[in-house]
Design a protein around this motif. Structure first.
Motif, PDB file in Angstrom:
ATOM      1  N   SER A  19       0.813  -1.197   0.000  1.00 59.41           N
ATOM      2  CA  SER A  19       0.000   0.000   0.000  1.00 59.41           C
ATOM      3  C   SER A  19       0.861   1.268   0.000  1.00 59.41           C
ATOM      4  O   SER A  19       0.610   2.210  -0.762  1.00 59.41           O
ATOM      5  CB  SER A  19      -0.907  -0.046   1.238  1.00 59.41           C
ATOM      6  OG  SER A  19      -1.522   1.167   1.437  1.00 59.41           O
ATOM      7  N   PHE A 309      -8.568  -2.617   5.146  1.00 62.82           N
ATOM      8  CA  PHE A 309      -9.071  -3.062   3.841  1.00 62.82           C
ATOM      9  C   PHE A 309      -8.710  -4.529   3.596  1.00 62.82           C
ATOM     10  O   PHE A 309      -7.681  -4.841   2.980  1.00 62.82           O
ATOM     11  CB  PHE A 309      -8.497  -2.190   2.722  1.00 62.82           C
ATOM     12  CG  PHE A 309      -8.996  -0.775   2.723  1.00 62.82           C
ATOM     13  CD1 PHE A 309     -10.258  -0.451   3.196  1.00 62.82           C
ATOM     14  CD2 PHE A 309      -8.195   0.258   2.235  1.00 62.82           C
ATOM     15  CE1 PHE A 309     -10.721   0.855   3.196  1.00 62.82           C
ATOM     16  CE2 PHE A 309      -8.650   1.563   2.223  1.00 62.82           C
ATOM     17  CZ  PHE A 309      -9.914   1.870   2.709  1.00 62.82           C
ATOM     18  N   ASN A 311     -10.730  -8.458   2.749  1.00 61.22           N
ATOM     19  CA  ASN A 311     -11.909  -9.297   2.570  1.00 61.22           C
ATOM     20  C   ASN A 311     -11.496 -10.736   2.866  1.00 61.22           C
ATOM     21  O   ASN A 311     -10.953 -11.429   2.014  1.00 61.22           O
ATOM     22  CB  ASN A 311     -12.433  -9.160   1.138  1.00 61.22           C
ATOM     23  CG  ASN A 311     -13.714  -9.956   0.910  1.00 61.22           C
ATOM     24  OD1 ASN A 311     -14.021 -10.873   1.666  1.00 61.22           O
ATOM     25  ND2 ASN A 311     -14.449  -9.603  -0.123  1.00 61.22           N
ATOM     26  N   GLU A 316      -8.554 -11.613   0.214  1.00 58.36           N
ATOM     27  CA  GLU A 316      -8.071 -10.419  -0.482  1.00 58.36           C
ATOM     28  C   GLU A 316      -7.564  -9.395   0.516  1.00 58.36           C
ATOM     29  O   GLU A 316      -8.186  -9.139   1.529  1.00 58.36           O
ATOM     30  CB  GLU A 316      -9.187  -9.831  -1.357  1.00 58.36           C
ATOM     31  CG  GLU A 316      -9.541 -10.735  -2.520  1.00 58.36           C
ATOM     32  CD  GLU A 316     -10.582 -10.123  -3.445  1.00 58.36           C
ATOM     33  OE1 GLU A 316     -10.582  -8.897  -3.607  1.00 58.36           O
ATOM     34  OE2 GLU A 316     -11.395 -10.883  -3.984  1.00 58.36           O
ATOM     35  N   ASN A 319      -4.402  -6.871  -2.854  1.00 59.03           N
ATOM     36  CA  ASN A 319      -4.994  -6.088  -3.953  1.00 59.03           C
ATOM     37  C   ASN A 319      -5.626  -4.795  -3.421  1.00 59.03           C
ATOM     38  O   ASN A 319      -5.460  -3.727  -4.011  1.00 59.03           O
ATOM     39  CB  ASN A 319      -6.008  -6.927  -4.739  1.00 59.03           C
ATOM     40  CG  ASN A 319      -7.078  -7.549  -3.866  1.00 59.03           C
ATOM     41  OD1 ASN A 319      -6.899  -7.674  -2.646  1.00 59.03           O
ATOM     42  ND2 ASN A 319      -8.190  -7.922  -4.449  1.00 59.03           N
ATOM     43  N   TYR A 320      -6.300  -4.896  -2.277  1.00 57.58           N
ATOM     44  CA  TYR A 320      -6.870  -3.694  -1.659  1.00 57.58           C
ATOM     45  C   TYR A 320      -5.753  -2.714  -1.290  1.00 57.58           C
ATOM     46  O   TYR A 320      -5.904  -1.502  -1.417  1.00 57.58           O
ATOM     47  CB  TYR A 320      -7.653  -4.060  -0.391  1.00 57.58           C
ATOM     48  CG  TYR A 320      -8.981  -4.756  -0.611  1.00 57.58           C
ATOM     49  CD1 TYR A 320      -9.309  -5.342  -1.816  1.00 57.58           C
ATOM     50  CD2 TYR A 320      -9.909  -4.824   0.418  1.00 57.58           C
ATOM     51  CE1 TYR A 320     -10.527  -5.980  -1.998  1.00 57.58           C
ATOM     52  CE2 TYR A 320     -11.134  -5.461   0.255  1.00 57.58           C
ATOM     53  CZ  TYR A 320     -11.429  -6.040  -0.963  1.00 57.58           C
ATOM     54  OH  TYR A 320     -12.630  -6.668  -1.126  1.00 57.58           O
ATOM     55  N   SER A 324      -5.826   0.820  -2.994  1.00 52.48           N
ATOM     56  CA  SER A 324      -6.141   1.933  -2.082  1.00 52.48           C
ATOM     57  C   SER A 324      -4.930   2.858  -1.962  1.00 52.48           C
ATOM     58  O   SER A 324      -5.072   4.081  -1.899  1.00 52.48           O
ATOM     59  CB  SER A 324      -6.587   1.430  -0.709  1.00 52.48           C
ATOM     60  OG  SER A 324      -5.539   0.799  -0.007  1.00 52.48           O
ATOM     61  N   LEU A 353     -12.528   5.338  -3.627  1.00 47.19           N
ATOM     62  CA  LEU A 353     -12.722   4.017  -3.006  1.00 47.19           C
ATOM     63  C   LEU A 353     -14.161   3.544  -3.163  1.00 47.19           C
ATOM     64  O   LEU A 353     -14.425   2.375  -3.418  1.00 47.19           O
ATOM     65  CB  LEU A 353     -12.356   4.073  -1.523  1.00 47.19           C
ATOM     66  CG  LEU A 353     -10.866   4.199  -1.199  1.00 47.19           C
ATOM     67  CD1 LEU A 353     -10.671   4.581   0.265  1.00 47.19           C
ATOM     68  CD2 LEU A 353     -10.120   2.902  -1.495  1.00 47.19           C
ATOM     69  N   ILE A 358     -13.291  -1.846  -3.984  1.00 46.54           N
ATOM     70  CA  ILE A 358     -12.852  -1.956  -2.579  1.00 46.54           C
ATOM     71  C   ILE A 358     -14.013  -1.699  -1.623  1.00 46.54           C
ATOM     72  O   ILE A 358     -14.409  -2.562  -0.849  1.00 46.54           O
ATOM     73  CB  ILE A 358     -11.672  -1.007  -2.291  1.00 46.54           C
ATOM     74  CG1 ILE A 358     -10.463  -1.406  -3.145  1.00 46.54           C
ATOM     75  CG2 ILE A 358     -11.309  -1.050  -0.799  1.00 46.54           C
ATOM     76  CD1 ILE A 358      -9.242  -0.531  -2.967  1.00 46.54           C
TER      77      ILE A 358
END
Lengths: 438, 99
Positions: A19, A309, A311, A316, A319-320, A324, A353, A358
């Motif tokens: 990130s 962030f 899931n 996941e 990827n977030y 983000s 977002l 996301i």
């Protein structure tokens, strides 16, 4: 820091994970003079991943060079296993050559990310611990490290799941045990040939596999948790993600539970003969949409794990983090361009977002984890046992009339399972499905 | 290589696989008063590195901060907010290489 003369930047990013690097790159690509800060002596040293990074997101950040990243194996094959104490019922999918995710070591992958950022002109400061954020007239305006103050117009917090800084400035509250998963993992060395044989990977170029294990910990009061396994070039990762609330409630040690999984008759042949090369642990923020922090404030944005962030259902997170981070960096660069660092401008980050997968996903999945957690015993014990009993009949050729066997199973199902429990299982299942689709 | 190589490892065994750059300054601290009165002491079993142990003679929690994996589980789990939890000084603490 590489350029000690410069003490004022447009953008400072705290934390050099996926990130943070993505944020720093987007800010730099948008024309901002950007400093990326990391507390460890090299990027990735503090980080652990179950196994795989998602490549569609990585391509979005590195359209030309993503394939040069230090991938171990492309995870094209996935298997989910319902375990009882001595059996496994599996469902599997295989997409040869799909390259949607790849196993990585964070120490190598994060280092590669940082090198890419440096190539594009991001300043990088390793071995730098941010103690506080600087505040002036209600605006965050830089960071206080152990050694000095460094000023900037915008600060992006990508300092991971524990994000002490986001809590310090009131963007986020402390997570509760219920919202947090503790993941423990072992990296186990085996020969490349052994791995390719055990996971049927021969002949595929850098092909790899992942496995997930539900149940199988041999406990009546099993904690909510999921086992995972990923193939590397000449290693396997084997780990367990466990609800902290359940670890507390049932007085369980995460390392002991991982030992139980390792001894399972279906898991143990996969790791047999392997050598433990590294043990690791990390938290996963799984509070989801309901526990989202404030995502911005005057002069500051928060991205990736620091913003929660994740899931958990689809594993996941990377990827977030990448996407983000990109939105945070783009927003910061825009704020620099128009010279307005107030929350009015930084709100753009939240808009981006909201318009992306996301927040859409986090929103539609907001009840899923909680719902599943409320059916822990069904998931971890009851249905794995039921599936096992069913297939014992289906494949057993037990020289007993099938009609008697299946009737027995049906009667046991009705007797053992109170209608109330069954009702809540079905209600939860439908609730999850409709929550996502509606 | 035998099966025993990979089976039945204690936390101590596992920690020998990890590289650390230990700081002389502790980054964790348990609040003696609060821990004395704690009925559950979940930190003593929840920590993946076994950092916390209860010393019955002295009635205190021992904190082997040198073994900390910096995951933060203890901080979240402690019901009395009794654990002072910071990051180790820059460049110190756990150094993962294959995780």
């Amino acid at each position: 820091m590489e350029d000690t003369e410069v003490q004022k930047f447009d953008v400072i990013v705290v934390g050099a994970g996926p990130s943070g690097v993505s944020a720093a790159l987007a800010a730099k690509r948008g024309g901002a003079k950007t400093l990326l800060i990391e507390r460890s002596s090299y990027a990735g040293a503090k980080n652990m991943i179950g196994g795989a990074v998602f490549l569609t997101a990585l391509k979005e950040i590195f359209p030309d060079s993503w394939e040069q990243a230090p991938f171990e194996r492309y995870i094209n094959k996935h298997t989910w296993s319902l375990l009882t104490d001595n059996s496994s019922v599996d469902i599997s999918c295989d997409f040869p050559g799909a390259k949607k995710s790849a196993s990585i070591y964070r120490s190598k992958f994060d280092l590669w990310l940082v090198e890419k950022a440096k190539e594009e002109g991001v300043y990088f400061a390793p071995s730098t611990l941010v103690l506080n954020l600087l505040v002036k007239e209600g605006f965050i305006c830089g960071v206080q490290t152990e050694l000095e103050e460094i000023h900037s117009d915008v600060v992006i917090l990508a300092d991971g799941v524990n994000s002490l800084l986001a809590r310090q400035i009131g963007l986020r509250k402390e997570y509760k045990p219920k919202d947090t998963v503790l993941s423990v993992k072992e990296t186990i060395k085996l020969s490349r040939e052994t791995i390719e044989e055990r996971f049927c990977l021969k002949g595929s170029s850098k092909g790899g596999a992942a496995r997930n294990f539900i149940g199988g910990l041999g406990l009546k009061d099993a904690p909510f948790g999921l086992g995972f396994m990923y193939t590397y070039d000449d290693c396997l990762s084997l780990g367990l993600g466990l609800s902290i609330e359940d670890l507390i409630k049932y007085k369980l040690n995460p390392s002991d539970l991982l030992e139980k999984l390792k001894e399972h008759p279906v898991v143990s042949p996969l790791i047999q003969g392997g050598e433990l090369v590294e043990y690791s642990a990390h938290l996963i923020p799984e509070g989801g949409y309901k526990k989202l922090p404030k995502l911005y404030k005057n002069g500051v944005l928060v991205a990736g794990d620091a913003a929660g962030f994740v899931n958990g259902i689809h594993f996941e997170g990377t990827n977030y983090a990448l996407i983000s981070g990109k939105y945070a960096g783009e927003t910061a660069a825009y704020a620099i361009k128009i010279k307005d660092y107030s929350k009015k401008t930084l709100k753009l980050y939240k808009k981006k977002l909201e318009n992306s997968f996301i927040l859409k996903d986090l929103k539609s999945y907001k009840n899923v984890m909680e719902n599943l957690y409320s059916r822990t015993n069904s998931l971890m014990n009851y249905y794995p046992a039921f599936a096992s009993d069913f297939f014992k009949i289906f494949c057993g050729a037990n020289c007993v009339a099938k009609r008697d066997e299946f009737r027995g199973l049906f009667v046991r199902f009705i007797k053992q399972r109170s209608l109330r429990e069954l009702f809540y299982d079905i209600k939860t299942f439908l609730g999850c499905v409709f929550g996502v689709l509606k | 290589m035998s099966e025993e190589n990979i089976k039945k490892k204690t936390i101590e065994d596992k920690l020998t696989t990890i590289k650390y750059n230990c700081s002389s300054k502790p980054h964790l601290a348990a609040d003696e008063q609060k821990c004395r009165n704690c009925e559950n002491r979940c930190c003593t079993y929840i920590c993946p590195a076994g950092v916390y142990s209860y010393d019955e003679n002295q009635n205190i929690i021992n904190v082997e901060y040198e073994n900390c994996l910096e995951c933060g589980a203890c901080r979240i789990a402690c019901p009395y907010n009794a654990i002072g939890w910071e990051y180790p000084r820059a460049g110190h603490g756990v150094i993962y290489k294959q995780s």
